[in-house]
Design a protein around this motif. Structure first.
Motif, PDB file in Angstrom:
ATOM      1  N   UNK A 116       0.775  -1.235   0.000  1.00  0.00           N
ATOM      2  CA  UNK A 116       0.000   0.000   0.000  1.00  0.00           C
ATOM      3  C   UNK A 116       0.811   1.292   0.000  1.00  0.00           C
ATOM      4  N   UNK A 117       2.110   1.228  -0.085  1.00  0.00           N
ATOM      5  CA  UNK A 117       2.886   2.470  -0.111  1.00  0.00           C
ATOM      6  C   UNK A 117       3.196   2.854  -1.552  1.00  0.00           C
ATOM      7  N   UNK A 118       3.498   4.132  -1.736  1.00  0.00           N
ATOM      8  CA  UNK A 118       3.903   4.589  -3.066  1.00  0.00           C
ATOM      9  C   UNK A 118       5.264   3.970  -3.380  1.00  0.00           C
ATOM     10  N   UNK A 119       5.426   3.537  -4.615  1.00  0.00           N
ATOM     11  CA  UNK A 119       6.675   2.894  -5.025  1.00  0.00           C
ATOM     12  C   UNK A 119       7.506   3.843  -5.874  1.00  0.00           C
ATOM     13  N   UNK A 120       8.783   3.825  -5.619  1.00  0.00           N
ATOM     14  CA  UNK A 120       9.736   4.576  -6.433  1.00  0.00           C
ATOM     15  C   UNK A 120      10.316   3.632  -7.483  1.00  0.00           C
ATOM     16  N   UNK A 121      10.619   4.136  -8.671  1.00  0.00           N
ATOM     17  CA  UNK A 121      11.220   3.277  -9.699  1.00  0.00           C
ATOM     18  C   UNK A 121      12.469   2.545  -9.209  1.00  0.00           C
ATOM     19  N   UNK A 122      13.276   3.193  -8.374  1.00  0.00           N
ATOM     20  CA  UNK A 122      14.486   2.524  -7.879  1.00  0.00           C
ATOM     21  C   UNK A 122      14.152   1.310  -7.020  1.00  0.00           C
ATOM     22  N   UNK A 123      13.070   1.392  -6.234  1.00  0.00           N
ATOM     23  CA  UNK A 123      12.618   0.253  -5.418  1.00  0.00           C
ATOM     24  C   UNK A 123      12.211  -0.918  -6.297  1.00  0.00           C
ATOM     25  N   UNK A 124      11.444  -0.608  -7.335  1.00  0.00           N
ATOM     26  CA  UNK A 124      10.936  -1.630  -8.243  1.00  0.00           C
ATOM     27  C   UNK A 124      12.097  -2.309  -8.957  1.00  0.00           C
ATOM     28  N   UNK A 125      13.028  -1.508  -9.455  1.00  0.00           N
ATOM     29  CA  UNK A 125      14.174  -2.053 -10.188  1.00  0.00           C
ATOM     30  C   UNK A 125      15.060  -2.896  -9.278  1.00  0.00           C
ATOM     31  N   UNK A 126      15.253  -2.466  -8.045  1.00  0.00           N
ATOM     32  CA  UNK A 126      16.081  -3.226  -7.103  1.00  0.00           C
ATOM     33  C   UNK A 126      15.434  -4.571  -6.780  1.00  0.00           C
ATOM     34  N   UNK A 127      14.119  -4.564  -6.567  1.00  0.00           N
ATOM     35  CA  UNK A 127      13.401  -5.818  -6.294  1.00  0.00           C
ATOM     36  C   UNK A 127      13.515  -6.761  -7.491  1.00  0.00           C
ATOM     37  N   UNK A 128      13.362  -6.207  -8.685  1.00  0.00           N
ATOM     38  CA  UNK A 128      13.472  -7.026  -9.892  1.00  0.00           C
ATOM     39  C   UNK A 128      14.869  -7.641 -10.000  1.00  0.00           C
ATOM     40  N   UNK A 129      15.911  -6.831  -9.837  1.00  0.00           N
ATOM     41  CA  UNK A 129      17.281  -7.348  -9.966  1.00  0.00           C
ATOM     42  C   UNK A 129      17.548  -8.451  -8.950  1.00  0.00           C
ATOM     43  N   UNK A 130      17.063  -8.253  -7.724  1.00  0.00           N
ATOM     44  CA  UNK A 130      17.278  -9.252  -6.672  1.00  0.00           C
ATOM     45  C   UNK A 130      16.651 -10.584  -7.069  1.00  0.00           C
ATOM     46  N   UNK A 131      15.425 -10.527  -7.597  1.00  0.00           N
ATOM     47  CA  UNK A 131      14.721 -11.751  -7.962  1.00  0.00           C
ATOM     48  C   UNK A 131      15.185 -12.320  -9.299  1.00  0.00           C
ATOM     49  N   UNK A 132      15.607 -11.462 -10.213  1.00  0.00           N
ATOM     50  CA  UNK A 132      15.980 -11.908 -11.564  1.00  0.00           C
ATOM     51  C   UNK A 132      17.149 -12.869 -11.539  1.00  0.00           C
ATOM     52  N   UNK A 133      18.071 -12.663 -10.633  1.00  0.00           N
ATOM     53  CA  UNK A 133      19.244 -13.541 -10.577  1.00  0.00           C
ATOM     54  C   UNK A 133      18.843 -14.987 -10.313  1.00  0.00           C
ATOM     55  N   UNK A 134      17.811 -15.177  -9.515  1.00  0.00           N
ATOM     56  CA  UNK A 134      17.358 -16.538  -9.189  1.00  0.00           C
ATOM     57  C   UNK A 134      16.301 -17.035 -10.175  1.00  0.00           C
TER      58      UNK A 134
END
Length: 168
Positions: A116-134
């Motif tokens: 429910x919080x506002x998301x910043x593009x940097x947050x989204x990209x960091x989450x993606x990179x963390x998960x993308x490796x696996x």
């Protein structure tokens, strides 16, 4: 000429714009003028080491292998081009006009982001990179899982950046 036991410990940039992956890699093996990346990317090769050194970059499959200076010089344009390609691909797969609040919740869950919080593009990209490796098939994941997190990233970035929804 370098022999097959020679390794190059310089760090090179591995950029896959279609997946949004940026990694630092080293050359693991050189045989004559043919080079191969070091593990875990040792499947990437052979490519011509002299071309890489002369031009500062070489295309290999869906990736670019380049010097750190080439990356510094060209990263803004490479990222913009990759973003545009991903957006076009997302539009073909699933028009944004069909996405609503329920999709946002699902996308946030996929990327393990707050609901429910506002998301910043940097947050989204960091989450993606963390998960993308696996999630990426080369990292032991599956195409399906990787496409899910890519779709979630693209959709949440569209909303976070305030871009108009795509209407077919």
């Amino acid at each position: 000429m370098k022999d097959q036991h020679t390794t190059d410990k310089r760090q090179w940039v591995l950029w896959n714009g279609s997946l949004g992956i940026l990694l630092l890699v080293t050359i693991g093996r050189v045989e004559g003028n043919d080079a191969y990346l070091a593990a875990p990317f040792d499947f990437a090769g052979p490519f011509k080491l002299d071309q890489l050194e002369t031009h500062g970059r070489i295309a290999f499959g869906a990736c670019l292998i380049m010097s750190r200076q080439s990356w510094r010089d060209d990263q803004a344009e490479l990222r913009r081009e990759a973003h545009e390609r991903r957006r076009a691909q997302a539009r073909r797969r699933s028009p944004f006009s069909q996405r609503g609040a329920a999709d946002d919740t699902r996308y946030r869950e996929i990327l393990d982001l707050p609901r429910d919080s506002a998301l910043q593009p940097t947050e989204i990209k960091a989450a993606f990179r963390r998960l993308a490796k696996k999630a990426h098939p080369d990292g032991g994941g599956s195409n399906e899982r990787f496409h899910r997190i890519t779709e979630a990233r693209d959709a949440l970035l569209e909303r976070a950046q305030g871009l108009a929804p795509y209407v077919s």
